[in-house]
Design a protein around this motif. Structure first.
Motif, mmCIF file in Angstrom:
data_model
loop_
_atom_site.group_PDB
_atom_site.id
_atom_site.type_symbol
_atom_site.label_atom_id
_atom_site.label_comp_id
_atom_site.label_asym_id
_atom_site.label_seq_id
_atom_site.Cartn_x
_atom_site.Cartn_y
_atom_site.Cartn_z
ATOM 1 N N ILE A 21 13.227 6.059 -7.622
ATOM 2 C CA ILE A 21 12.939 7.161 -7.931
ATOM 3 C C ILE A 21 11.467 6.792 -7.100
ATOM 4 O O ILE A 21 11.024 7.948 -6.209
ATOM 5 C CB ILE A 21 13.094 7.692 -8.942
ATOM 6 C CG1 ILE A 21 12.403 9.210 -9.295
ATOM 7 C CG2 ILE A 21 11.485 7.053 -9.602
ATOM 8 C CD1 ILE A 21 13.417 9.728 -7.822
ATOM 9 N N TYR A 22 10.694 6.155 -6.992
ATOM 10 C CA TYR A 22 9.275 6.139 -6.067
ATOM 11 C C TYR A 22 10.002 5.633 -4.861
ATOM 12 O O TYR A 22 9.426 5.928 -3.892
ATOM 13 C CB TYR A 22 8.819 4.192 -6.510
ATOM 14 C CG TYR A 22 7.764 4.441 -8.187
ATOM 15 C CD1 TYR A 22 6.739 5.113 -7.477
ATOM 16 C CD2 TYR A 22 8.040 4.009 -8.974
ATOM 17 C CE1 TYR A 22 5.832 5.518 -8.884
ATOM 18 C CE2 TYR A 22 7.454 4.050 -9.748
ATOM 19 C CZ TYR A 22 5.806 4.549 -9.772
ATOM 20 O OH TYR A 22 5.604 4.958 -11.123
ATOM 21 N N LEU A 23 10.764 5.001 -4.355
ATOM 22 C CA LEU A 23 11.164 4.563 -2.778
ATOM 23 C C LEU A 23 12.010 6.175 -2.092
ATOM 24 O O LEU A 23 11.680 6.306 -1.122
ATOM 25 C CB LEU A 23 11.952 3.187 -2.691
ATOM 26 C CG LEU A 23 11.971 2.706 -3.266
ATOM 27 C CD1 LEU A 23 13.298 1.241 -3.321
ATOM 28 C CD2 LEU A 23 11.230 1.756 -1.484
ATOM 29 N N LYS A 24 12.547 6.202 -3.319
ATOM 30 C CA LYS A 24 13.073 7.797 -2.491
ATOM 31 C C LYS A 24 11.784 8.961 -2.451
ATOM 32 O O LYS A 24 12.125 9.820 -1.187
ATOM 33 C CB LYS A 24 13.892 8.594 -3.805
ATOM 34 C CG LYS A 24 14.456 9.542 -2.862
ATOM 35 C CD LYS A 24 15.196 10.521 -4.570
ATOM 36 C CE LYS A 24 15.767 11.681 -4.132
ATOM 37 N NZ LYS A 24 14.711 12.941 -4.095
ATOM 38 N N ALA A 34 3.838 5.826 3.304
ATOM 39 C CA ALA A 34 4.710 5.091 3.943
ATOM 40 C C ALA A 34 5.165 3.227 3.041
ATOM 41 O O ALA A 34 4.301 2.698 3.083
ATOM 42 C CB ALA A 34 4.904 5.238 5.172
ATOM 43 N N VAL A 35 6.400 3.591 2.775
ATOM 44 C CA VAL A 35 6.559 2.240 1.897
ATOM 45 C C VAL A 35 6.734 0.984 3.408
ATOM 46 O O VAL A 35 8.109 1.473 4.307
ATOM 47 C CB VAL A 35 7.369 2.079 1.393
ATOM 48 C CG1 VAL A 35 8.421 0.581 0.519
ATOM 49 C CG2 VAL A 35 8.048 3.207 -0.441
ATOM 50 N N TYR A 36 6.048 0.344 3.408
ATOM 51 C CA TYR A 36 5.966 -1.242 4.428
ATOM 52 C C TYR A 36 6.480 -2.035 3.746
ATOM 53 O O TYR A 36 7.600 -2.714 4.788
ATOM 54 C CB TYR A 36 4.256 -1.429 5.231
ATOM 55 C CG TYR A 36 4.345 -2.151 5.848
ATOM 56 C CD1 TYR A 36 4.623 -2.133 7.381
ATOM 57 C CD2 TYR A 36 3.734 -3.080 5.833
ATOM 58 C CE1 TYR A 36 4.480 -3.200 8.017
ATOM 59 C CE2 TYR A 36 3.626 -4.436 6.399
ATOM 60 C CZ TYR A 36 3.798 -4.329 7.892
ATOM 61 O OH TYR A 36 3.751 -5.410 8.877
ATOM 62 N N ALA A 48 18.470 -5.404 -0.796
ATOM 63 C CA ALA A 48 19.323 -4.196 -1.351
ATOM 64 C C ALA A 48 18.224 -2.576 -1.344
ATOM 65 O O ALA A 48 18.509 -1.773 -0.377
ATOM 66 C CB ALA A 48 20.156 -4.285 -2.356
ATOM 67 N N GLN A 49 17.089 -3.027 -1.975
ATOM 68 C CA GLN A 49 15.942 -1.602 -1.426
ATOM 69 C C GLN A 49 15.825 -1.421 -0.025
ATOM 70 O O GLN A 49 15.191 -0.517 0.156
ATOM 71 C CB GLN A 49 15.008 -2.213 -2.685
ATOM 72 C CG GLN A 49 15.468 -1.922 -3.920
ATOM 73 C CD GLN A 49 16.323 -1.087 -4.197
ATOM 74 O OE1 GLN A 49 17.549 0.180 -4.139
ATOM 75 N NE2 GLN A 49 15.537 0.455 -5.447
ATOM 76 N N ALA A 50 15.262 -2.816 0.414
ATOM 77 C CA ALA A 50 14.690 -3.011 2.006
ATOM 78 C C ALA A 50 15.704 -1.533 2.654
ATOM 79 O O ALA A 50 15.825 -1.597 2.983
ATOM 80 C CB ALA A 50 14.122 -4.431 2.046
ATOM 81 N N GLN A 51 17.143 -2.815 2.508
ATOM 82 C CA GLN A 51 18.471 -1.404 3.311
ATOM 83 C C GLN A 51 18.544 -0.486 3.345
ATOM 84 O O GLN A 51 18.630 0.621 4.138
ATOM 85 C CB GLN A 51 19.064 -2.267 3.290
ATOM 86 C CG GLN A 51 20.966 -2.146 3.751
ATOM 87 C CD GLN A 51 22.000 -3.027 3.613
ATOM 88 O OE1 GLN A 51 22.210 -4.115 2.752
ATOM 89 N NE2 GLN A 51 23.283 -2.770 4.538
ATOM 90 N N LYS A 52 18.896 -0.007 1.864
ATOM 91 C CA LYS A 52 19.044 1.598 1.317
ATOM 92 C C LYS A 52 17.970 2.297 2.045
ATOM 93 O O LYS A 52 18.338 3.080 1.862
ATOM 94 C CB LYS A 52 19.331 1.084 -0.431
ATOM 95 C CG LYS A 52 19.576 2.230 -1.028
ATOM 96 C CD LYS A 52 19.456 2.237 -2.446
ATOM 97 C CE LYS A 52 19.931 4.155 -3.169
ATOM 98 N NZ LYS A 52 20.009 3.743 -3.821
ATOM 99 N N TYR A 53 16.756 2.079 1.640
ATOM 100 C CA TYR A 53 15.635 3.142 2.278
ATOM 101 C C TYR A 53 14.736 2.618 4.063
ATOM 102 O O TYR A 53 14.322 3.381 3.564
ATOM 103 C CB TYR A 53 14.055 2.786 1.101
ATOM 104 C CG TYR A 53 14.827 3.187 0.031
ATOM 105 C CD1 TYR A 53 15.505 4.845 -0.239
ATOM 106 C CD2 TYR A 53 15.631 2.544 -0.935
ATOM 107 C CE1 TYR A 53 15.509 4.913 -1.316
ATOM 108 C CE2 TYR A 53 16.088 2.918 -2.157
ATOM 109 C CZ TYR A 53 16.352 4.721 -2.450
ATOM 110 O OH TYR A 53 16.632 5.056 -4.024
ATOM 111 N N ILE A 55 13.358 0.005 4.875
ATOM 112 C CA ILE A 55 12.119 -0.463 4.702
ATOM 113 C C ILE A 55 11.419 -1.725 5.771
ATOM 114 O O ILE A 55 12.651 -2.145 5.858
ATOM 115 C CB ILE A 55 11.465 -1.377 3.182
ATOM 116 C CG1 ILE A 55 11.816 0.065 2.501
ATOM 117 C CG2 ILE A 55 10.075 -1.761 3.411
ATOM 118 C CD1 ILE A 55 11.695 1.130 2.406
ATOM 119 N N GLU A 56 10.772 -1.408 6.400
ATOM 120 C CA GLU A 56 10.822 -2.448 7.215
ATOM 121 C C GLU A 56 10.741 -3.834 7.182
ATOM 122 O O GLU A 56 11.050 -4.798 7.876
ATOM 123 C CB GLU A 56 8.700 -2.073 8.101
ATOM 124 C CG GLU A 56 9.258 -3.240 9.330
ATOM 125 C CD GLU A 56 7.849 -2.781 10.432
ATOM 126 O OE1 GLU A 56 7.101 -3.237 11.139
ATOM 127 O OE2 GLU A 56 7.305 -1.576 10.246
#
Length: 374
Positions: A21-24, A34-36, A48-53, A55-56
Motif C-alpha cells: 500500500i505504501y508503494l502503490k 517518488a520511490v527511488y 519482486a516489489q521493484a519489478q511490480k512498482y 522501482i529504479e
C-alpha cells in the motif's frame, strides 16, 4: 518516474506485507513523492516489489544510506529494528519516516529526535490514519465545540490475536509487540489528535496464554512464546481534563464495544476505527439524543497510507513541523511505555513529552496534491 523541484526521493527499507500500500500510494497517488529504491533482507521480496512498482534500484541498506539521490528513508521493518535503522539513516543525513512504533523504548525515541534536531532533519511516524477523512471529521467536530467541553471517552481494540492469519506472527508476541505496541499507536494517536496531550497514565496488564499456536501457513503448528501482556487496560488523563479508558487485547474472541467514543458536556461523537482512513462518524447532542451520520470533511476515505510522508515532504518544503511528526510519535511511545511501567508499579505515571500541534490542511485540494490551509 515523477521527478521535480518539490518531489522527494524515497528509499524503502522492508518489503513485507505493508509495503504494497505504501508503494502503490507513493508511486501513483501523491504527486510529491517518488520511490527511488527498495531494500529487504530477503532479496527475492525486494526484487519482486521493484519489478511490480517499476522501482529504479534494489539496494542493500548501507548503499541506500550512502546514495545521495535519496532524501527520505521509509522504515517499515519490524519494531525491534526501528531504532537501529532510523539512527543509521539520520546519521547518514536522511529524513526518516518510520512505521509504528517509533522505537520499542522511550529512551531510544528521545535519542532519535535529538539526533534529528542536531542535524536539522525531519522524523515522521505512523500511523497517519488521523489524516484520513473519518478522524479529521471527528477532530473538526470536537474543535468546533459540537460536543461541548470533552469530559471523557472510551476506546477498545480487542481481538483474538494474529496467529490465525498472519504468515509470520511471532513478532506480535515478542518485546515491542502485543496489542499495545502493535495496535495501540492507532488508538492513542487518534485520541491525542482528538483531545490533545496526555498528562498521566494508570494501567494494568495481563496475558491469557503463555504460548500461542500458529494456525496460518506456512508455519502451521509452530509454537510462539508470549513475552508481553496481551490484555492491557489503562486510564488516560488528558491535559484538557478529559479521562479516557483504553483497552487493547489479543485475548478477546467476541465483543460489541466501540472503537472510540468521546463524551462532552453537550453531546457525544462516535469515532471510526482508527486503523482506517474513512468510516462512519456519528454525532449525538443534548438537543438531538440519537446518533446521526456526519458528512466526511475530505476525500481521503480510502486506504491513504503514505499521506503522512507526502505531508512531511510538504512540511519540509515549507520549513514547518509535519503533522505525523516525531514529537507526536514520541508522545505516543511514552504513553505506551507508561502502560507497562504503571502495570508493574501499580501507580500512575506522569507523561513528560508533548506532541506537536496539527497543521490544518486544505481538504478541498485534489487527491494526492496536499496543500496547507491558508
Amino acid at each position: 518516474m515523477k521527478w521535480g523541484r518539490n518531489v522527494m526521493k524515497i528509499g524503502i527499507v522492508g518489503c513485507g506485507n505493508i509495503s504494497d500500500i505504501y508503494l502503490k500510494n507513493l508511486t501513483t497517488v501523491f504527486e510529491n513523492t517518488a520511490v527511488y529504491a527498495v531494500c529487504d533482507l530477503d532479496a527475492t521480496k525486494a526484487n519482486a516489489q521493484a519489478q511490480k512498482y517499476q522501482i529504479e534500484k534494489v539496494l542493500p541498506l548501507d548503499e541506500m544510506l550512502a546514495d545521495p539521490e535519496i532524501d527520505i528513508v521509509l522504515n517499515i521493518t519490524t519494531p525491534k529494528t526501528h531504532y537501529d535503522i532510523c539512527k543509521k539513516a539520520l546519521l547518514a543525513g536522511k529524513h526518516i519516516y518510520v512505521e509504528k512504533p517509533l522505537s520499542i523504548s522511550y529512551c531510544e525515541g528521545k535519542e532519535l529526535l535529538s539526533i534529528a534536531k542536531e542535524k536539522g532533519l525531519y522524523i515522521g511516524g505512523a500511523p497517519d490514519t488521523f489524516l484520513g477523512a473519518g478522524l479529521q471529521t471527528a477532530i473538526k467536530l470536537i474543535k468546533e465545540g459540537a460536543i461541548g467541553k470533552p469530559v471523557g471517552g472510551a476506546a477498545y481494540m480487542m481481538c483474538s490475536g494474529h496467529e490465525s492469519w498472519h504468515p509470520s506472527p511471532e513478532f506480535y508476541y515478542d518485546i515491542g509487540g502485543g496489542p499495545l505496541f502493535d495496535m495501540g499507536p492507532y488508538y492513542i494517536t487518534a485520541l491525542v489528535r482528538l483531545l490533545g496531550p496526555v498528562k498521566s497514565v494508570y494501567a494494568v496488564g495481563t496475558k491469557a496464554f503463555a504460548e500461542r499456536t500458529i494456525t496460518s501457513k506456512p508455519k502451521f503448528g509452530q509454537k510462539i512464546p508470549v513475552k508481553v501482556d496481551t490484555h492491557n487496560v489503562g486510564i488516560l488523563s488528558f491535559e484538557n481534563g478529559a479521562v479516557v479508558t483504553l483497552v487493547t487485547s489479543f485475548d478477546v474472541v467476541v465483543h460489541t464495544m466501540p472503537n472510540i467514543q468521546i463524551y462532552g458536556t453537550e453531546g457525544s461523537v462516535k469515532v471510526p476505527d482508527p486503523n482506517t482512513f474513512g468510516g462512519s462518524v456519528q454525532l449525538a447532542t443534548r438537543q438531538e439524543r440519537q446518533f446521526t451520520d456526519v458528512p466526511l470533511v475530505s476525500k481521503y476515505s480510502e486506504n491513504s497510507r503514505g499521506i503522512g510522508i507526502s505531508e512531511m515532504v510538504l512540511a519540509i518544503n515549507e520549513n514547518r513541523t509535519n503533522n505525523a511528526s516525531g514529537e507526536l510519535a514520541l508522545h505516543v511511545l511514552e504513553i505506551m511505555e507508561a502502560f507497562l511501567k504503571s502495570s508493574k508499579s501499580g501507580a500512575p505515571v506522569i507523561i513528560e513529552s508533548a506532541p506537536s500541534a496539527e497543521i490544518a490542511l486544505d481538504w478541498d485540494a485534489e487527491i494526492g496534491k496536499l496543500k496547507t490551509k491558508s
